[in-house]
Write a protein that holds these residues in place. Sequence first.
Motif, mmCIF file in Angstrom:
data_model
loop_
_atom_site.group_PDB
_atom_site.id
_atom_site.type_symbol
_atom_site.label_atom_id
_atom_site.label_comp_id
_atom_site.label_asym_id
_atom_site.label_seq_id
_atom_site.Cartn_x
_atom_site.Cartn_y
_atom_site.Cartn_z
ATOM 1 N N ILE A 182 0.755 -1.094 -0.063
ATOM 2 C CA ILE A 182 0.150 0.129 0.371
ATOM 3 C C ILE A 182 0.871 1.151 -0.453
ATOM 4 C CG2 ILE A 182 -1.435 1.045 1.093
ATOM 5 C CD1 ILE A 182 -2.761 -1.446 2.759
ATOM 6 N N GLU A 183 0.719 2.420 -0.833
ATOM 7 C CA GLU A 183 1.517 3.429 -1.225
ATOM 8 C C GLU A 183 0.907 4.557 -1.093
ATOM 9 O OE1 GLU A 183 4.610 4.285 -1.012
ATOM 10 O OE2 GLU A 183 5.809 2.087 -0.769
ATOM 11 N N ASP A 184 1.302 5.603 -1.069
ATOM 12 C CA ASP A 184 0.483 6.835 -1.219
ATOM 13 C C ASP A 184 0.916 8.148 -2.483
ATOM 14 O OD1 ASP A 184 2.807 7.635 0.582
ATOM 15 O OD2 ASP A 184 1.433 8.436 2.060
ATOM 16 N N ASN A 185 2.447 7.651 -2.732
ATOM 17 C CA ASN A 185 3.109 8.450 -3.644
ATOM 18 C C ASN A 185 3.480 7.546 -5.213
ATOM 19 O OD1 ASN A 185 6.058 8.329 -2.760
ATOM 20 N ND2 ASN A 185 5.187 8.250 -0.909
ATOM 21 N N LEU A 186 4.469 8.799 -6.023
ATOM 22 C CA LEU A 186 4.099 7.248 -7.066
ATOM 23 C C LEU A 186 5.687 6.975 -7.040
ATOM 24 C CD1 LEU A 186 3.955 10.321 -9.337
ATOM 25 C CD2 LEU A 186 2.300 7.820 -9.179
ATOM 26 N N GLU A 187 6.966 7.797 -6.493
ATOM 27 C CA GLU A 187 8.154 6.871 -5.978
ATOM 28 C C GLU A 187 8.387 5.709 -4.866
ATOM 29 O OE1 GLU A 187 11.180 9.450 -4.391
ATOM 30 O OE2 GLU A 187 11.370 10.795 -6.746
ATOM 31 N N GLY A 188 7.157 5.761 -4.122
ATOM 32 C CA GLY A 188 7.290 4.257 -3.216
ATOM 33 C C GLY A 188 6.419 3.424 -4.705
ATOM 34 N N LEU A 189 5.388 4.166 -5.589
ATOM 35 C CA LEU A 189 5.075 2.338 -6.406
ATOM 36 C C LEU A 189 5.991 2.711 -6.592
ATOM 37 C CD1 LEU A 189 2.755 1.881 -7.528
ATOM 38 C CD2 LEU A 189 2.201 3.449 -8.983
ATOM 39 N N GLU A 190 6.503 2.782 -7.709
ATOM 40 C CA GLU A 190 7.857 2.126 -8.369
ATOM 41 C C GLU A 190 8.999 2.020 -7.668
ATOM 42 O OE1 GLU A 190 10.402 2.443 -11.467
ATOM 43 O OE2 GLU A 190 8.122 3.246 -11.095
ATOM 44 N N SER A 191 8.861 2.308 -6.204
ATOM 45 C CA SER A 191 10.270 0.860 -5.648
ATOM 46 C C SER A 191 9.434 -0.208 -5.650
ATOM 47 C CB SER A 191 10.466 1.533 -4.165
ATOM 48 O OG SER A 191 11.074 0.658 -3.422
ATOM 49 N N ALA A 192 8.185 -0.026 -5.438
ATOM 50 C CA ALA A 192 7.462 -1.525 -5.387
ATOM 51 C C ALA A 192 7.360 -2.680 -6.735
ATOM 52 C CB ALA A 192 6.210 -1.582 -4.591
ATOM 53 N N ARG A 193 7.153 -1.826 -7.866
ATOM 54 C CA ARG A 193 7.126 -2.181 -9.239
ATOM 55 C C ARG A 193 8.027 -3.264 -9.772
ATOM 56 N NH1 ARG A 193 8.102 -1.971 -14.055
ATOM 57 N NH2 ARG A 193 9.534 0.597 -13.200
ATOM 58 N N LEU A 194 9.374 -1.916 -8.697
ATOM 59 C CA LEU A 194 11.132 -2.778 -9.507
ATOM 60 C C LEU A 194 10.991 -3.994 -8.098
ATOM 61 C CD1 LEU A 194 13.224 0.618 -9.638
ATOM 62 C CD2 LEU A 194 12.083 -0.702 -11.385
ATOM 63 N N ALA A 195 10.622 -3.850 -7.040
ATOM 64 C CA ALA A 195 10.860 -5.390 -6.212
ATOM 65 C C ALA A 195 10.309 -6.453 -6.783
ATOM 66 C CB ALA A 195 10.628 -4.936 -5.144
ATOM 67 N N GLY A 196 9.030 -6.053 -8.271
ATOM 68 C CA GLY A 196 8.305 -7.215 -8.547
ATOM 69 C C GLY A 196 6.883 -7.372 -7.585
ATOM 70 N N LEU A 197 6.966 -5.587 -7.091
ATOM 71 C CA LEU A 197 5.244 -6.364 -6.052
ATOM 72 C C LEU A 197 4.417 -5.325 -6.336
ATOM 73 C CD1 LEU A 197 7.619 -5.860 -2.752
ATOM 74 C CD2 LEU A 197 5.502 -7.350 -2.431
ATOM 75 N N ASP A 198 2.670 -6.301 -6.381
ATOM 76 C CA ASP A 198 1.229 -5.814 -7.085
ATOM 77 C C ASP A 198 1.637 -4.638 -5.452
ATOM 78 O OD1 ASP A 198 1.365 -6.838 -8.991
ATOM 79 O OD2 ASP A 198 -0.296 -8.492 -8.071
ATOM 80 N N CYS A 199 1.071 -3.276 -6.303
ATOM 81 C CA CYS A 199 0.419 -2.071 -5.070
ATOM 82 C C CYS A 199 -0.774 -1.766 -5.321
ATOM 83 C CB CYS A 199 1.850 -1.164 -5.362
ATOM 84 S SG CYS A 199 2.198 0.217 -4.322
ATOM 85 N N ILE A 200 -1.525 -0.889 -4.244
ATOM 86 C CA ILE A 200 -2.693 -0.106 -4.374
ATOM 87 C C ILE A 200 -2.052 1.125 -3.282
ATOM 88 C CG2 ILE A 200 -4.819 -0.015 -2.663
ATOM 89 C CD1 ILE A 200 -4.277 -2.879 -2.851
ATOM 90 N N ALA A 201 -2.654 1.865 -4.517
ATOM 91 C CA ALA A 201 -2.576 3.411 -4.075
ATOM 92 C C ALA A 201 -3.387 3.801 -3.101
ATOM 93 C CB ALA A 201 -2.898 3.961 -6.269
ATOM 94 N N PHE A 202 -2.999 4.604 -2.444
ATOM 95 C CA PHE A 202 -3.940 4.836 -0.946
ATOM 96 C C PHE A 202 -3.653 6.546 -0.617
ATOM 97 C CE2 PHE A 202 -5.231 4.508 2.895
ATOM 98 C CZ PHE A 202 -6.294 4.586 3.271
ATOM 99 N N PRO A 203 -3.741 7.252 -2.306
ATOM 100 C CA PRO A 203 -3.217 8.861 -2.237
ATOM 101 C C PRO A 203 -3.797 9.520 -0.981
ATOM 102 C CG PRO A 203 -4.162 8.232 -3.937
ATOM 103 C CD PRO A 203 -4.573 7.122 -3.576
ATOM 104 N N ASN A 204 -3.195 10.574 -0.504
ATOM 105 C CA ASN A 204 -3.151 11.318 0.568
ATOM 106 C C ASN A 204 -3.926 12.370 0.605
ATOM 107 O OD1 ASN A 204 -0.897 12.797 0.031
ATOM 108 N ND2 ASN A 204 0.806 11.595 1.278
ATOM 109 N N GLU A 205 -4.095 13.648 0.827
ATOM 110 C CA GLU A 205 -4.529 14.956 0.536
ATOM 111 C C GLU A 205 -3.668 15.250 -0.517
ATOM 112 O OE1 GLU A 205 -5.520 19.026 2.747
ATOM 113 O OE2 GLU A 205 -5.317 17.426 4.081
#
Length: 265
Positions: free
Chosen positions: A206-229
């Motif tokens: 579960i990530e709230d920002n794009l760099e976190g999402l990219e980090s997870a993707r590069l590690a082969g992980l599926d990600c749910i976007a839970f953006p903050n305000e």
Amino acid sequence: MIIERIGKDSSELDFSNILSTISANQSRKVHSRDHYMSAIIFGSIGTISDTSELQRQAFNQAFEFHGLDWCWHRDKYLSMLKSSGGQQRIANYAHSFGQTVDVEAIHRSKSELFQKSLFESQVLPRLGVAETIQAAKDRGWQLALVTTTSPENVSSLVKALQSEVQIADFDLILNATHVKHPKPDKEVYVLALERLGESSDQCIVIEDNLEGLESARLAGLDCIAFPNENTAHHNFTNAKLLVDRLSFGELEKLCLREYVWKGAR
């Protein structure tokens, strides 16, 4: 609530029947884990509690404390959040004005002010977070908080939320001191998988920002976007799901959908 479902169509799968069957099987095996998922990884303190505005305000307070006439209005701050790293933001901003500042001292002041504000503002968990954590624990799923912020920010947030979210809820907590390379590098997620003893297809992030999402993707992980305000306007097309609140039931359906789809290949 699901804002957008991204990825493969699951309309032909009867999730209610499949989940009921799996749950029945699991109840007969008290010590077994779900075959389709075994860990939820929260990728930042912002996925636990929406602290983005408190962070912005702390930056401005730190600027004033250090005698700078800077003010990061919300629109300006929003444009900065496509990349993470508070010290780098300060350095880039100073460079844009041709100024030389003590970046580390300013950021240290900002962190202290932010940590103080967590207690003064009576922060709360984001919608569905406490319930999702409890449901995951009840099912025997591992829980991790995998961030590249400071350990002080992590401990301050959890202390501020201790009536609803506690350190003991997590099987693993990683912070900036555990890795050499911050997100979007994959290092922290690779380390998390190693420490959890899980494979990437057994975890959901579960990530709230794009760099976190990219980090997870590069590690082969599926990600749910839970953006903050302050990241709600970002483009999270690489996420499996975009939500504005967490629901363990929706996480479970997504994980099962991926499990069934991968098994059918």
